[in-house]
Design an enzyme around this catalytic site. Structure first.
Site, PDB file in Angstrom:
ATOM      1  NE  ARG A  33      -3.450   2.668   0.863  1.00  0.00           N
ATOM      2  CZ  ARG A  33      -4.727   2.957   1.380  1.00  0.00           C
ATOM      3  NH1 ARG A  33      -5.143   1.944   2.202  1.00  0.00           N
ATOM      4  NH2 ARG A  33      -5.310   4.069   1.427  1.00  0.00           N
ATOM      5  NE  ARG A  36      -7.395   2.293  -1.890  1.00  0.00           N
ATOM      6  CZ  ARG A  36      -8.071   3.423  -1.295  1.00  0.00           C
ATOM      7  NH1 ARG A  36      -8.789   3.160  -0.092  1.00  0.00           N
ATOM      8  NH2 ARG A  36      -8.049   4.492  -1.712  1.00  0.00           N
ATOM      9  CG  ASP A  39     -11.055   1.379   6.076  1.00  0.00           C
ATOM     10  OD1 ASP A  39      -9.867   1.806   6.148  1.00  0.00           O
ATOM     11  OD2 ASP A  39     -11.614   1.486   5.041  1.00  0.00           O
ATOM     12  CG  ASP A  77      -8.619   0.835   2.399  1.00  0.00           C
ATOM     13  OD1 ASP A  77      -8.072   1.076   3.334  1.00  0.00           O
ATOM     14  OD2 ASP A  77     -10.051   1.077   2.134  1.00  0.00           O
TER      15      ASP A  77
END
Length: 173
Positions: free
Chosen positions: A94, A103, A108, A106
């Protein structure tokens, strides 16, 4: 604030994972999501993992995504977990250039057992998760009854609201 709970107890977190950029022919997005899940599992206890689903892009990207969700248990406080996850993202290629760019990974923090958390670098629950089917669909496989602390709705309810058909506009013809 300490990086871990002072009593050593753990908290449960719901994480969303996504990739739409391969690192090589052998490390396509779905494989990168699997690698991320393995990295996470090496650092904390995994409670559940969703299947990896193929989703359309959000924003200007043209590449499809591989998305998944994972429930983990860790003594890390939200900011320390965020740093840990960003280190994993970097390990998986990343690079933080553009907000909506392609990307390799990711990860989260979507929800945590502590309710709400807000500081400059991190807001939990994730600010946009309620409107993102690529987050709610995998999360509904593993945490359908988890309640959003802000709305009080379950993941299942949030997902159902998002999937409701929008009224079609009449066409002239």
């Amino acid at each position: 604030m300490a990086d871990t709970r002072p009593d050593g107890r753990t908290l449960v977190y719901a994480l969303a994972l996504g990739s739409n950029r391969a690192l090589s022919a052998d490390r396509m997005p779905a494989r990168l999501v699997e690698e991320a899940m393995a990295l996470i599992g090496a650092r904390m206890r995994v409670i559940a993992m969703s299947p990896i689903i193929d989703t359309p892009p959000l924003g200007p990207s043209l590449r499809r995504y591989a998305n998944a969700a994972i429930l983990v248990e860790t003594p890390l406080a939200p900011p320390a977990l965020l740093q840990c996850l960003q280190d994993m993202e970097a390990r998986l290629g990343r690079r933080r250039h553009r907000r909506w760019g392609a990307r390799t990974m990711d990860i989260d923090i979507i929800l945590w057992a502590g309710g709400m958390w807000r500081e400059r670098r991190l807001t939990v629950p994730h600010a946009a998760f309620r409107s993102r089917s690529f987050v709610l669909t995998p999360l509904s496989f593993i945490a359908s009854g988890w309640r959003d602390p802000r709305s009080g709705l379950t993941i299942r309810q949030l997902s159902a609201r998002l999937k409701k058909a929008k009224p079609k506009r009449p066409t002239s013809g």
